[in-house]
Design a protein around this motif. Sequence first.
Motif, PDB file in Angstrom:
ATOM      1  N   GLN B   6       0.849  -1.180   0.000  1.00  0.00           N
ATOM      2  CA  GLN B   6       0.000   0.000   0.000  1.00  0.00           C
ATOM      3  C   GLN B   6       0.893   1.240   0.000  1.00  0.00           C
ATOM      4  O   GLN B   6       1.940   1.231   0.655  1.00  0.00           O
ATOM      5  N   PRO B   7       0.490   2.302  -0.672  1.00  0.00           N
ATOM      6  CA  PRO B   7       1.249   3.552  -0.562  1.00  0.00           C
ATOM      7  C   PRO B   7       1.157   4.053   0.871  1.00  0.00           C
ATOM      8  O   PRO B   7       0.080   4.002   1.483  1.00  0.00           O
ATOM      9  N   PRO B   8       2.255   4.548   1.446  1.00  0.00           N
ATOM     10  CA  PRO B   8       2.240   4.962   2.853  1.00  0.00           C
ATOM     11  C   PRO B   8       1.290   6.121   3.130  1.00  0.00           C
ATOM     12  O   PRO B   8       0.716   6.205   4.212  1.00  0.00           O
ATOM     13  N   SER B   9       1.126   7.005   2.152  1.00  0.00           N
ATOM     14  CA  SER B   9       0.278   8.166   2.380  1.00  0.00           C
ATOM     15  C   SER B   9      -0.300   8.670   1.074  1.00  0.00           C
ATOM     16  O   SER B   9       0.231   8.392  -0.014  1.00  0.00           O
ATOM     17  N   MET B  10      -1.384   9.396   1.215  1.00  0.00           N
ATOM     18  CA  MET B  10      -1.979  10.085   0.083  1.00  0.00           C
ATOM     19  C   MET B  10      -2.869  11.203   0.604  1.00  0.00           C
ATOM     20  O   MET B  10      -3.231  11.218   1.793  1.00  0.00           O
ATOM     21  N   SER B  11      -3.218  12.115  -0.274  1.00  0.00           N
ATOM     22  CA  SER B  11      -4.105  13.196   0.116  1.00  0.00           C
ATOM     23  C   SER B  11      -5.204  13.338  -0.924  1.00  0.00           C
ATOM     24  O   SER B  11      -5.063  12.923  -2.082  1.00  0.00           O
ATOM     25  N   VAL B  12      -6.294  13.925  -0.475  1.00  0.00           N
ATOM     26  CA  VAL B  12      -7.444  14.150  -1.352  1.00  0.00           C
ATOM     27  C   VAL B  12      -8.077  15.478  -0.957  1.00  0.00           C
ATOM     28  O   VAL B  12      -8.103  15.831   0.229  1.00  0.00           O
ATOM     29  N   ALA B  13      -8.562  16.197  -1.928  1.00  0.00           N
ATOM     30  CA  ALA B  13      -9.237  17.459  -1.637  1.00  0.00           C
ATOM     31  C   ALA B  13     -10.629  17.179  -1.082  1.00  0.00           C
ATOM     32  O   ALA B  13     -11.275  16.186  -1.436  1.00  0.00           O
ATOM     33  N   LEU B  14     -11.065  18.046  -0.207  1.00  0.00           N
ATOM     34  CA  LEU B  14     -12.385  17.922   0.393  1.00  0.00           C
ATOM     35  C   LEU B  14     -13.447  17.817  -0.710  1.00  0.00           C
ATOM     36  O   LEU B  14     -13.460  18.604  -1.655  1.00  0.00           O
ATOM     37  N   GLY B  15     -14.297  16.800  -0.593  1.00  0.00           N
ATOM     38  CA  GLY B  15     -15.370  16.610  -1.570  1.00  0.00           C
ATOM     39  C   GLY B  15     -14.997  15.806  -2.803  1.00  0.00           C
ATOM     40  O   GLY B  15     -15.868  15.425  -3.582  1.00  0.00           O
ATOM     41  N   GLN B  16     -13.705  15.531  -2.961  1.00  0.00           N
ATOM     42  CA  GLN B  16     -13.251  14.753  -4.111  1.00  0.00           C
ATOM     43  C   GLN B  16     -13.192  13.265  -3.772  1.00  0.00           C
ATOM     44  O   GLN B  16     -13.527  12.854  -2.665  1.00  0.00           O
ATOM     45  N   THR B  17     -12.770  12.469  -4.730  1.00  0.00           N
ATOM     46  CA  THR B  17     -12.722  11.022  -4.569  1.00  0.00           C
ATOM     47  C   THR B  17     -11.304  10.543  -4.287  1.00  0.00           C
ATOM     48  O   THR B  17     -10.369  10.923  -4.993  1.00  0.00           O
ATOM     49  N   ALA B  18     -11.175   9.725  -3.256  1.00  0.00           N
ATOM     50  CA  ALA B  18      -9.888   9.111  -2.918  1.00  0.00           C
ATOM     51  C   ALA B  18      -9.897   7.649  -3.339  1.00  0.00           C
ATOM     52  O   ALA B  18     -10.878   6.940  -3.107  1.00  0.00           O
ATOM     53  N   THR B  19      -8.811   7.230  -3.934  1.00  0.00           N
ATOM     54  CA  THR B  19      -8.658   5.842  -4.356  1.00  0.00           C
ATOM     55  C   THR B  19      -7.417   5.272  -3.674  1.00  0.00           C
ATOM     56  O   THR B  19      -6.295   5.699  -3.963  1.00  0.00           O
ATOM     57  N   ILE B  20      -7.631   4.328  -2.789  1.00  0.00           N
ATOM     58  CA  ILE B  20      -6.534   3.718  -2.039  1.00  0.00           C
ATOM     59  C   ILE B  20      -6.315   2.307  -2.582  1.00  0.00           C
ATOM     60  O   ILE B  20      -7.260   1.526  -2.658  1.00  0.00           O
ATOM     61  N   ILE B  21      -5.088   2.005  -2.954  1.00  0.00           N
ATOM     62  CA  ILE B  21      -4.825   0.727  -3.594  1.00  0.00           C
ATOM     63  C   ILE B  21      -4.049  -0.225  -2.680  1.00  0.00           C
ATOM     64  O   ILE B  21      -3.330   0.193  -1.769  1.00  0.00           O
ATOM     65  N   CYS B  22      -4.242  -1.483  -2.961  1.00  0.00           N
ATOM     66  CA  CYS B  22      -3.567  -2.583  -2.272  1.00  0.00           C
ATOM     67  C   CYS B  22      -3.076  -3.512  -3.368  1.00  0.00           C
ATOM     68  O   CYS B  22      -3.893  -4.108  -4.088  1.00  0.00           O
ATOM     69  N   GLY B  23      -1.757  -3.582  -3.549  1.00  0.00           N
ATOM     70  CA  GLY B  23      -1.202  -4.323  -4.656  1.00  0.00           C
ATOM     71  C   GLY B  23      -0.532  -5.614  -4.231  1.00  0.00           C
ATOM     72  O   GLY B  23       0.175  -5.659  -3.225  1.00  0.00           O
ATOM     73  N   ALA B  24      -0.774  -6.658  -5.009  1.00  0.00           N
ATOM     74  CA  ALA B  24      -0.117  -7.953  -4.784  1.00  0.00           C
ATOM     75  C   ALA B  24      -0.359  -8.818  -6.012  1.00  0.00           C
ATOM     76  O   ALA B  24      -1.341  -8.618  -6.738  1.00  0.00           O
ATOM     77  N   MET B  25       0.503  -9.796  -6.176  1.00  0.00           N
ATOM     78  CA  MET B  25       0.384 -10.671  -7.337  1.00  0.00           C
ATOM     79  C   MET B  25      -0.951 -11.419  -7.317  1.00  0.00           C
ATOM     80  O   MET B  25      -1.268 -12.112  -6.344  1.00  0.00           O
ATOM     81  N   ASN B  26      -1.720 -11.226  -8.365  1.00  0.00           N
ATOM     82  CA  ASN B  26      -2.997 -11.919  -8.543  1.00  0.00           C
ATOM     83  C   ASN B  26      -3.920 -11.772  -7.336  1.00  0.00           C
ATOM     84  O   ASN B  26      -4.673 -12.694  -6.979  1.00  0.00           O
ATOM     85  N   ILE B  27      -3.931 -10.593  -6.738  1.00  0.00           N
ATOM     86  CA  ILE B  27      -4.777 -10.363  -5.564  1.00  0.00           C
ATOM     87  C   ILE B  27      -6.249 -10.490  -5.930  1.00  0.00           C
ATOM     88  O   ILE B  27      -7.091 -10.766  -5.080  1.00  0.00           O
ATOM     89  N   GLY B  28      -6.561 -10.331  -7.211  1.00  0.00           N
ATOM     90  CA  GLY B  28      -7.948 -10.439  -7.650  1.00  0.00           C
ATOM     91  C   GLY B  28      -8.546 -11.816  -7.425  1.00  0.00           C
ATOM     92  O   GLY B  28      -9.773 -11.963  -7.427  1.00  0.00           O
ATOM     93  N   SER B  29      -7.716 -12.810  -7.203  1.00  0.00           N
ATOM     94  CA  SER B  29      -8.194 -14.166  -6.951  1.00  0.00           C
ATOM     95  C   SER B  29      -8.488 -14.401  -5.474  1.00  0.00           C
ATOM     96  O   SER B  29      -8.936 -15.493  -5.098  1.00  0.00           O
ATOM     97  N   ARG B  30      -8.226 -13.389  -4.670  1.00  0.00           N
ATOM     98  CA  ARG B  30      -8.442 -13.514  -3.216  1.00  0.00           C
ATOM     99  C   ARG B  30      -9.505 -12.520  -2.751  1.00  0.00           C
ATOM    100  O   ARG B  30      -9.739 -11.510  -3.403  1.00  0.00           O
ATOM    101  N   ASN B  31     -10.118 -12.802  -1.624  1.00  0.00           N
ATOM    102  CA  ASN B  31     -11.059 -11.873  -1.008  1.00  0.00           C
ATOM    103  C   ASN B  31     -10.298 -10.890  -0.127  1.00  0.00           C
ATOM    104  O   ASN B  31      -9.499 -11.293   0.727  1.00  0.00           O
TER     105      ASN B  31
END
Lengths: 119, 108
Positions: B6-31
């Motif tokens: 995961q990225p250690p930090s991120m910022s988002v403007a008030l009222g905007q959309t934040a997208t936080i990612i979690c990356g790993a090999m073939n994570i789409g096959s897991r819950n």
Amino acid sequence: QMQVVESGGGEVQPGGSLRLSCGASGFSVASHGMHWVRQAPGKGLEWVALIWSDGSNEYYANSVKGRFSISRDISKNMLFLQMNNVRADDTAVYYCLRGIAVPDAFDVWGQGTMVVVSA
Amino acid sequence: SYEVTQPPSMSVALGQTATIICGAMNIGSRNVHWYQQKPGQAPVLLIYKDIRRPSGIPERFSGSNSGDTATLTISSAQAGDEGDYYCQLWDSNTASLVFGGGTRLTVL
């Protein structure tokens, strides 16, 4: 109201032992996989141990394997973590958690119990 | 061991959309599950099994998971959304539960 209350934390010297307890209410520890998760000061979450709902299996993080032991008392609806040969890097808040869904997600969190390992 | 990033930090403007990612090999096959932790508080379950919201969690919080990336989306970000966000999954290969390192979200 589902609730868990952890206790038993405190200060312990390196190499010492401590037993954490967790009292559950509103649900049965026999109906869920039960976990311990810890969080060192200023750090992220770290899984510690799991005991299956039927009690037949236990799993441990590599960092605690051979030193910690998870157990439960169904009659008292309690979960335990026996911590032996503790190290400075075991210093953390320890949370007792019930698992829901498959794989386990944690929907009920207590306030945790703090363990400080210090000489 | 199964590495989750995961990225250690991120910022988002008030009222905007934040997208936080979690990356790993073939994570789409897991819950994947997501938690929010505010300072001095225990974590709260936001999303479980990729897309499901526990009762009481606002619809502004949503999840997705495909390929090598799981995503937590926070729409119309509010000041109260500031905190640390963790992804979590079970690695059946090592029989261990894994948390991402967490992303600290700041709302500007």
